[in-house]
Design a protein around this motif. Structure first.
Motif, PDB file in Angstrom:
ATOM      1  N   PHE A  42     -15.412 -35.462  38.710  1.00 57.03           N
ATOM      2  CA  PHE A  42     -15.438 -36.735  38.008  1.00 57.03           C
ATOM      3  C   PHE A  42     -15.933 -36.535  36.584  1.00 57.03           C
ATOM      4  O   PHE A  42     -16.774 -35.678  36.314  1.00 57.03           O
ATOM      5  CB  PHE A  42     -16.321 -37.752  38.742  1.00 57.03           C
ATOM      6  N   SER A  43     -15.377 -37.333  35.667  1.00 61.51           N
ATOM      7  CA  SER A  43     -15.746 -37.234  34.254  1.00 61.51           C
ATOM      8  C   SER A  43     -15.479 -38.580  33.593  1.00 61.51           C
ATOM      9  O   SER A  43     -15.181 -39.566  34.269  1.00 61.51           O
ATOM     10  CB  SER A  43     -14.897 -36.148  33.577  1.00 61.51           C
ATOM     11  N   VAL A  44     -15.554 -38.595  32.276  1.00 58.64           N
ATOM     12  CA  VAL A  44     -15.265 -39.810  31.520  1.00 58.64           C
ATOM     13  C   VAL A  44     -13.800 -40.214  31.716  1.00 58.64           C
ATOM     14  O   VAL A  44     -13.463 -41.392  31.747  1.00 58.64           O
ATOM     15  CB  VAL A  44     -15.567 -39.597  30.019  1.00 58.64           C
ATOM     16  N   ARG A  53     -14.776 -42.428  39.211  1.00 61.08           N
ATOM     17  CA  ARG A  53     -15.161 -42.418  40.626  1.00 61.08           C
ATOM     18  C   ARG A  53     -14.859 -43.788  41.245  1.00 61.08           C
ATOM     19  O   ARG A  53     -15.201 -44.824  40.707  1.00 61.08           O
ATOM     20  CB  ARG A  53     -16.659 -42.150  40.672  1.00 61.08           C
ATOM     21  N   HIS A  54     -14.183 -43.776  42.398  1.00 65.95           N
ATOM     22  CA  HIS A  54     -13.925 -44.976  43.193  1.00 65.95           C
ATOM     23  C   HIS A  54     -14.471 -44.710  44.594  1.00 65.95           C
ATOM     24  O   HIS A  54     -14.556 -43.570  45.017  1.00 65.95           O
ATOM     25  CB  HIS A  54     -12.423 -45.260  43.293  1.00 65.95           C
ATOM     26  N   HIS A  55     -14.813 -45.757  45.311  1.00 59.54           N
ATOM     27  CA  HIS A  55     -15.300 -45.579  46.686  1.00 59.54           C
ATOM     28  C   HIS A  55     -14.275 -46.129  47.665  1.00 59.54           C
ATOM     29  O   HIS A  55     -13.818 -47.259  47.529  1.00 59.54           O
ATOM     30  CB  HIS A  55     -16.631 -46.301  46.900  1.00 59.54           C
ATOM     31  N   ALA A 105      -8.796 -41.951  41.094  1.00 62.34           N
ATOM     32  CA  ALA A 105      -7.766 -42.990  41.134  1.00 62.34           C
ATOM     33  C   ALA A 105      -6.489 -42.491  41.794  1.00 62.34           C
ATOM     34  O   ALA A 105      -5.838 -43.223  42.546  1.00 62.34           O
ATOM     35  CB  ALA A 105      -7.473 -43.486  39.718  1.00 62.34           C
ATOM     36  N   ALA A 106      -6.124 -41.235  41.553  1.00 64.16           N
ATOM     37  CA  ALA A 106      -4.900 -40.687  42.148  1.00 64.16           C
ATOM     38  C   ALA A 106      -4.992 -40.616  43.670  1.00 64.16           C
ATOM     39  O   ALA A 106      -3.976 -40.702  44.359  1.00 64.16           O
ATOM     40  CB  ALA A 106      -4.621 -39.298  41.571  1.00 64.16           C
ATOM     41  N   THR A 108      -9.544 -50.908  48.500  1.00 63.23           N
ATOM     42  CA  THR A 108      -9.259 -49.492  48.256  1.00 63.23           C
ATOM     43  C   THR A 108      -9.435 -48.627  49.503  1.00 63.23           C
ATOM     44  O   THR A 108     -10.432 -48.726  50.207  1.00 63.23           O
ATOM     45  CB  THR A 108     -10.222 -48.964  47.167  1.00 63.23           C
ATOM     46  N   LEU A 109      -8.455 -47.754  49.726  1.00 58.67           N
ATOM     47  CA  LEU A 109      -8.528 -46.733  50.768  1.00 58.67           C
ATOM     48  C   LEU A 109      -8.242 -45.381  50.135  1.00 58.67           C
ATOM     49  O   LEU A 109      -7.367 -45.271  49.284  1.00 58.67           O
ATOM     50  CB  LEU A 109      -7.446 -46.950  51.835  1.00 58.67           C
ATOM     51  N   CYS A 110      -8.950 -44.344  50.547  1.00 63.54           N
ATOM     52  CA  CYS A 110      -8.635 -43.001  50.070  1.00 63.54           C
ATOM     53  C   CYS A 110      -7.405 -42.480  50.819  1.00 63.54           C
ATOM     54  O   CYS A 110      -7.004 -43.042  51.840  1.00 63.54           O
ATOM     55  CB  CYS A 110      -9.821 -42.057  50.243  1.00 63.54           C
TER      56      CYS A 110
END
Length: 148
Positions: free
Chosen positions: A94-96, A100-102, A112-113, A131-133
């Motif tokens: 993770f970076s700028v 990060r998503h949960h 996001a991808a 949201t789902l991974c």
């Protein structure tokens, strides 16, 4: 109640053997469903598979009160959100530029991808698509509940 970021349901009562005091951890494997008992009364059934327990609850306020309890319990069994430095699916850091998503099903951090799928996840109290991974989306296709 919450202890050390873990959620528990506590019960006090009486049994044939005397007083009962019991704390049971709530996890995403738990379910809270409204059913009708043998007497035709609406009840809330909380199943805790990892402890092989099932609690049946009645409410004086009837169905509206049971639905409120059901919503509260479903929200309580949601997974804790992880604090990770890289995506749980693709291991990208993770970076700028990579945010990060949960995942709402497993609680892990994903980019996001890897979080493009959405589901209502009613088993965890989410009525709107959320949201789902990628990993949970694959599992959800198979059993409708998601994985992690």
């Amino acid at each position: 109640f919450i202890l050390d970021d873990r959620r528990f349901l506590y019960r006090e009562g009486e049994s044939a053997d005397g007083p009962v005091r019991q704390a049971t951890e709530l996890t995403p494997s738990c379910t809270a469903e409204i059913a009708v008992d043998e007497e035709g009364v609406s009840i809330l059934v909380l199943s805790v598979p990892h402890a092989d327990l099932q609690w049946r609850m009645r409410a004086r306020g009837g169905l509206p009160e049971l639905r409120a309890w059901q919503t509260a319990l479903l929200r309580a069994i949601r997974p804790r959100w992880a604090d990770q430095l890289e995506c749980n699916c693709c291991q990208g850091r993770f970076s700028v530029l990579r945010w990060r998503h949960h995942c709402r099903r497993c609680g892990f951090c994903v980019c996001a991808a890897c979080s493009t799928r959405v589901s209502s996840l009613r088993t965890l109290g989410y009525d709107e698509p959320t949201t789902l991974c990628s990993l949970c989306a694959i599992s959800a296709d198979g059993d409708g509940r998601g994985g992690g």
